[in-house]
Design a protein around this motif. Structure first.
Motif, PDB file in Angstrom:
ATOM      1  N   TYR A 183       0.884  -1.171   0.000  1.00 20.98           N
ATOM      2  CA  TYR A 183       0.000   0.000   0.000  1.00 20.98           C
ATOM      3  C   TYR A 183       0.910   1.206   0.000  1.00 20.98           C
ATOM      4  O   TYR A 183       1.576   1.459   0.997  1.00 20.98           O
ATOM      5  CB  TYR A 183      -0.864   0.063   1.262  1.00 20.98           C
ATOM      6  CG  TYR A 183      -2.107  -0.790   1.205  1.00 20.98           C
ATOM      7  CD1 TYR A 183      -3.055  -0.578   0.211  1.00 20.98           C
ATOM      8  CD2 TYR A 183      -2.345  -1.775   2.152  1.00 20.98           C
ATOM      9  CE1 TYR A 183      -4.199  -1.355   0.161  1.00 20.98           C
ATOM     10  CE2 TYR A 183      -3.490  -2.550   2.107  1.00 20.98           C
ATOM     11  CZ  TYR A 183      -4.410  -2.335   1.110  1.00 20.98           C
ATOM     12  OH  TYR A 183      -5.537  -3.100   1.066  1.00 20.98           O
ATOM     13  N   ALA A 213       4.217   1.061   1.969  1.00 22.65           N
ATOM     14  CA  ALA A 213       4.167   0.083   3.053  1.00 22.65           C
ATOM     15  C   ALA A 213       4.108  -1.339   2.487  1.00 22.65           C
ATOM     16  O   ALA A 213       3.215  -1.680   1.719  1.00 22.65           O
ATOM     17  CB  ALA A 213       2.970   0.359   3.947  1.00 22.65           C
ATOM     18  N   ILE A 227       3.125  -4.896   2.694  1.00 20.65           N
ATOM     19  CA  ILE A 227       2.095  -5.576   3.490  1.00 20.65           C
ATOM     20  C   ILE A 227       2.249  -7.095   3.420  1.00 20.65           C
ATOM     21  O   ILE A 227       2.241  -7.762   4.437  1.00 20.65           O
ATOM     22  CB  ILE A 227       0.675  -5.191   3.016  1.00 20.65           C
ATOM     23  CG1 ILE A 227       0.526  -3.673   2.959  1.00 20.65           C
ATOM     24  CG2 ILE A 227      -0.370  -5.791   3.945  1.00 20.65           C
ATOM     25  CD1 ILE A 227       0.555  -2.970   4.282  1.00 20.65           C
ATOM     26  N   THR A 267      -5.776  -7.982   2.147  1.00 21.56           N
ATOM     27  CA  THR A 267      -4.776  -7.582   1.159  1.00 21.56           C
ATOM     28  C   THR A 267      -4.483  -8.731   0.203  1.00 21.56           C
ATOM     29  O   THR A 267      -4.302  -8.521  -0.996  1.00 21.56           O
ATOM     30  CB  THR A 267      -3.487  -7.130   1.866  1.00 21.56           C
ATOM     31  OG1 THR A 267      -3.835  -6.133   2.817  1.00 21.56           O
ATOM     32  CG2 THR A 267      -2.503  -6.558   0.873  1.00 21.56           C
ATOM     33  N   GLN A 276      -1.480   2.550   8.292  1.00 23.29           N
ATOM     34  CA  GLN A 276      -1.453   1.448   7.343  1.00 23.29           C
ATOM     35  C   GLN A 276      -2.762   0.698   7.406  1.00 23.29           C
ATOM     36  O   GLN A 276      -3.353   0.559   8.461  1.00 23.29           O
ATOM     37  CB  GLN A 276      -0.310   0.499   7.697  1.00 23.29           C
ATOM     38  CG  GLN A 276       1.024   1.191   7.560  1.00 23.29           C
ATOM     39  CD  GLN A 276       2.143   0.275   7.954  1.00 23.29           C
ATOM     40  OE1 GLN A 276       1.922  -0.838   8.372  1.00 23.29           O
ATOM     41  NE2 GLN A 276       3.359   0.750   7.803  1.00 23.29           N
ATOM     42  N   ARG A 277      -3.174   0.250   6.258  1.00 20.49           N
ATOM     43  CA  ARG A 277      -4.374  -0.586   6.220  1.00 20.49           C
ATOM     44  C   ARG A 277      -3.986  -1.958   5.706  1.00 20.49           C
ATOM     45  O   ARG A 277      -3.095  -2.084   4.891  1.00 20.49           O
ATOM     46  CB  ARG A 277      -5.420   0.011   5.278  1.00 20.49           C
ATOM     47  CG  ARG A 277      -5.955   1.324   5.754  1.00 20.49           C
ATOM     48  CD  ARG A 277      -6.992   1.803   4.778  1.00 20.49           C
ATOM     49  NE  ARG A 277      -8.086   0.845   4.676  1.00 20.49           N
ATOM     50  CZ  ARG A 277      -8.762   0.657   3.555  1.00 20.49           C
ATOM     51  NH1 ARG A 277      -8.448   1.285   2.464  1.00 20.49           N
ATOM     52  NH2 ARG A 277      -9.754  -0.199   3.525  1.00 20.49           N
ATOM     53  N   ALA A 278      -4.608  -2.961   6.223  1.00 16.83           N
ATOM     54  CA  ALA A 278      -4.317  -4.299   5.726  1.00 16.83           C
ATOM     55  C   ALA A 278      -5.579  -5.137   5.735  1.00 16.83           C
ATOM     56  O   ALA A 278      -6.572  -4.729   6.298  1.00 16.83           O
ATOM     57  CB  ALA A 278      -3.261  -4.966   6.582  1.00 16.83           C
TER      58      ALA A 278
END
Lengths: 233, 631
Positions: free
Chosen positions: A11, A14, A16, A42, B629-631
């Motif tokens: 993302y 980042a 992930i 994700t 942050q996204r997950a």
């Protein structure tokens, strides 16, 4: 049917997912278990081409789909049911279903809106109501029904039980079993071990973007160590 | 009684063209989230196409209507080109780049129209068979008005059927809510977007074409209708076609009745109407509040850092060079650099509003021109001495910014941008039309500095000192608590509000401060040229400033200064061509497509790493929270 090898997803900057691999065979229900933020959604979004994947391979029906836009991946027969349901709140139930419609596909069932209303009687009653006025459970059914309208050959089901009352979860379980009965494989992402145990054949456990465990659902249910370390149950 | 009815019908008639244009804009924005600034140009093209086609297709009634229809389709095809060549590449870019690119399209279309049809206003042809007059309660009424009255609701009905009775329409509505999800269901978004853009463009073209028998085709109609369309959209509610219709009727009626009551005050009435509606319903008559998922992002924002040691030395060298400049170069260059200094202050004030305040204004020239006119009016009517007029100019602009900003900060994002543009166009219209006071298009002349400052070199020093002081003041504010508060508000207004920041007041203060600084630049400008024309307030001038900011790169504080220099140079190079607008437009579009970070941003990216132009990121960045942050 679906084969993911060593993908890395991002993302923005980042990182992930790290080196995630998993497979899904015909007629099988596989669950991806993990806590909030572990990388379940994700992974599913990576398969759908909705997240930037820098490395690895994603093959569906033997063909590489990595790098294709989401709409083309959906056209190949991968049905995506998003975590936040994402129904169109200002469209009626019927119109929501129309949005999911795709031409009939060889080797999988051709679903109609009437099939959906048989499968989800609640939706039949709400047919002309705006999606935004449905309850959470009804919305979850609508989002599954909308995806089925695309006659998918494989379904990615992202946390379908999240935030729903137990009685609604029971209904969802019934639907997932019905999908399985049609021979359509499902990749399920879940936190709810009870739900997962009722429907899944195999399980993967994901934590901070790494696959930590892989095995049959029964093995996992007997493996206290893994369950305590990664799932806190 | 009859008079009022006739007036009412005439208002309905003029609402139709406005509604067509506004609905097109609304539809395009709803799905693509792009505010198409070239929409006014499509409207203008529709008028010109219609004019030529009606002449070529002969005088019959059938020929007339077919001509209008073809004109509309032709504009739709122009829209197709614009979408496929330019916008399609920019959907994921920050909205500023989309807007700038569509502004480039405006310039290109302006010059193409000028080249093909010339500068003369072209009087619209009469509609065959409908050119007569009917009497309604004994008041004469053009028959064509009745046709126009029918067209609006007919198109509204057609659009309703399209969006509710066809699968394409349902998909468009779905995409308005969540376009990513529509893609994940297997729908080709590119095709959907293109289709929507073509439809919206064709509607604008049709609007321009159907108003021909009542009016004309001219080169000013693009910005004129654009501002009106923005007002209609803000009043009606973005994304609502019924709202657009309602607002178009409301505003057209206000105009037609306003002229009876208060012939020179229709613009003021429009202001009041907008004010009332925005206070009662900030999202417009039928608009919905933006849902979280729809918010367009301005893109990742880099943390602005205080100057590092190398950068300070660099700036000191530049300042020393500028101070010595009159000894080194001739008057011609000196005048050019004076222009650059004035524009650098103007651009820096806009940059402050955009990057620190997160408020993208498309009408910043209102305050630049406002300052220039404040100074010029003071000199002309109150014989104010140069020094005092230059000092008061920014306050005149600040006052204007206070009034305009009071409305605008109630909105955010593109709505804010649209409203600033609409207000700037209103301000321009006032200056342009109120010739008793402002001399209209002839401008105010004889605005010279005092004798001591009138030499080229002396005035250069005046401009240098004032502009440099202004720029340093702006920079100081960025790093003051007020600037921190603004940046917090920009990054998360909710969290900023939660720690006790009054968001709206903060933004209004920023808006006024930026206006004051732009006014200071405007005052400097007026005295450097000795005259002021309405052009200084016009929308193209606002875009000049945006272009400078873009050229310099939005993320660096020195960007606008570099951008002002680059812009002035570019402008000087291009202005020698007859079709310089066309060239400038092409250059703008090319720059946006090739350097989405701005020239300055690209340069800094490559050079900055070696020269250590800013304090080391490690010093500050560790103190700034990581992006969620996204997950």
């Amino acid at each position: 049917m679906l084969e993911i090898r060593g993908i890395h997803s991002y993302y923005g900057q980042a990182h992930i997912l790290t080196d995630v691999s998993l497979t899904l065979s015909k007629g099988e229900i596989v669950v991806l278990l993990g806590r909030n933020g572990a990388g379940k959604s994700t992974t599913i979004k990576s398969i759908m081409g909705m997240v930037r994947v820098t490395e690895g391979s994603i093959a569906y029906d033997g063909e590489e789909v990595l790098g294709e836009p989401a709409n083309r991946i959906a056209r190949r027969g991968l049905g995506y049911v998003p975590e936040e349901r994402r129904i169109f709140t200002r469209l009626s139930v019927q119109e929501n279903l129309d949005c999911g419609r795709q031409p009939a596909r060889e080797g999988t069932r051709n679903w109609t809106a009437d099939d959906m209303f048989d499968l989800f009687p609640n939706l039949a009653e709400a047919r002309h109501r705006p999606g935004g006025t449905l309850s959470g459970g009804e919305q979850q059914m609508l989002t599954i029904a909308r995806t089925l309208m695309g006659n998918p050959g494989c379904i990615l089901l992202d946390e379908p039980s999240e935030g729903l009352a137990p009685v609604v979860v029971e209904q969802i379980i019934k639907v997932v079993k019905e999908i399985k009965a049609q021979g359509i494989p499902v990749l399920l992402s879940e936190q709810n071990l009870y739900f997962a145990g009722l429907v899944s054949d195999r399980a993967y456990v994901i934590e901070t973007g790494h696959i930590r465990y892989e095995g049959s659902m029964r093995e996992l249910e007997e493996n206290d160590e893994v369950r305590q370390q990664y799932l806190a149950v | 009684m009859g008079v009022y009815l006739a007036q009412f019908l005439s208002g309905l008639a003029s609402a139709s063209a406005l509604f067509l244009a506004a609905s097109g804009l609304s539809i395009i924005f709803g799905v693509t989230r792009v505010v198409n600034f070239a929409h006014g140009s499509f409207y203008m093209l529709g008028a010109y196409f219609g004019y030529s086609l009606v002449r070529n297709l002969g005088g019959g009634a059938l020929g007339f209507w077919v001509a209008l229809l073809i004109a509309s389709i032709a504009v739709g095809l122009v829209g197709l080109l614009v979408e496929v060549i330019i916008l399609r590449r920019l959907y994921k870019a920050p909205e500023l780049f989309q807007l700038i690119a569509t502004f480039g399209v405006i310039l290109v279309i302006q010059d193409v129209v000028f080249w093909y049809w010339g500068a003369e206003n072209l009087l619209g042809p009469r509609a065959p068979g409908l050119s007569g007059i009917v009497r309604i309660f004994d008041v004469p009424m053009p028959v064509y008005d009745l046709a126009l009255i029918a067209i609006g609701p007919l198109v509204l009905l057609g659009l309703w059927l399209l969006f509710n009775r066809t699968r394409w329409g349902v998909l468009v509505r779905a995409a308005t809510e969540d376009r990513e999800m529509v893609g994940a269901l297997g729908v080709n978004q590119s095709l959907l977007f293109t289709g929507v853009f073509v439809l919206g463009s064709a509607l604008a073209g049709l609007g321009g074409a159907i108003q021909l028998p009542k009016g004309d085709a001219n080169l000013l109609m693009d910005f004129g209708i654009l501002a009106e369309v923005f007002v209609v959209t803000v009043v009606g509610g973005m994304g609502s076609i019924f709202g657009a219709f309602l607002a178009a009727v409301l505003i057209s009626e206000l105009n037609t009745f306003g002229i009876l009551v208060w012939p020179n005050g229709t613009l003021v009435l429009m202001f009041i109407l907008m004010a009332v509606i925005l206070i009662v319903r900030p999202t417009g008559l039928l608009g919905r509040p933006e849902t979280i998922g729809q918010k367009t992002e301005t893109g990742p924002v880099e943390v602005v850092l205080p100057a590092g040691p190398h950068y300070k030395i660099f700036v000191a060298v530049v300042i020393a060079l500028l101070a010595l400049l009159p000894l080194l170069v001739d008057d011609f260059i000196l005048v050019l650099v004076t222009d650059i200094l004035v524009l650098a202050l103007f651009a820096t004030s806009l940059h402050f509003l955009m990057s620190t305040g997160g408020l993208v204004s498309f009408g910043h020239a209102a305050f630049y021109g406002g300052g220039a006119y404040a100074a010029a009016l003071l000199v002309t009517y109150a014989a104010t001495p140069f020094e005092l007029a230059l000092l008061l100019a920014p306050f005149g602009a600040g006052l204007l910014a206070l009034v305009i900003g009071w409305f605008c900060v109630r909105l955010s994002g593109v709505y804010f941008a649209m409203l600033t543009l609409a207000f700037a166009q209103v301000a321009w219209s006032v200056v342009f039309q109120w010739s008793d006071v402002t001399n209209g298009d002839d401008g105010l002349l004889g605005i010279w500095p005092a004798a001591w400052a009138s030499g080229t070199a002396t005035y250069y020093y005046v401009a240098f000192v004032v502009a440099a002081a202004g720029i340093f003041l702006i920079r100081r504010v960025v790093f003051a608590p007020f600037g921190y508060g603004l940046r917090a508000t920009r990054d998360s207004s909710l969290r900023a509000a939660a720690i006790g920041i009054d968001i709206k007041r903060q933004q209004l203060a920023a808006f006024v401060f930026a206006g004051v600084m732009a006014g200071l630049a405007g005052g400097l400008f007026a005295f450097s040229k000795g005259s002021v024309f309405p052009d200084e307030m016009s929308i193209p001038r606002s875009f000049d400033a945006l272009l400078m900011v873009l050229l310099g790169g939005i993320e660096s504080l020195s960007g606008p200064v570099v951008g002002a220099a680059a812009f002035t140079w570019l402008h000087d190079e291009l202005i020698t061509f007859e079709y310089w607008r066309l060239l400038l437009g092409v250059v703008i579009v090319a720059l946006v497509l090739l350097f989405p970070q701005g020239l300055g941003g690209a340069a800094r990216h490559h050079v900055g790493r070696y020269l250590k132009l800013e304090a080391s990121p490690g010093d500050l960045r560790s103190a700034t929270p990581k992006r969620e942050q996204r997950a």
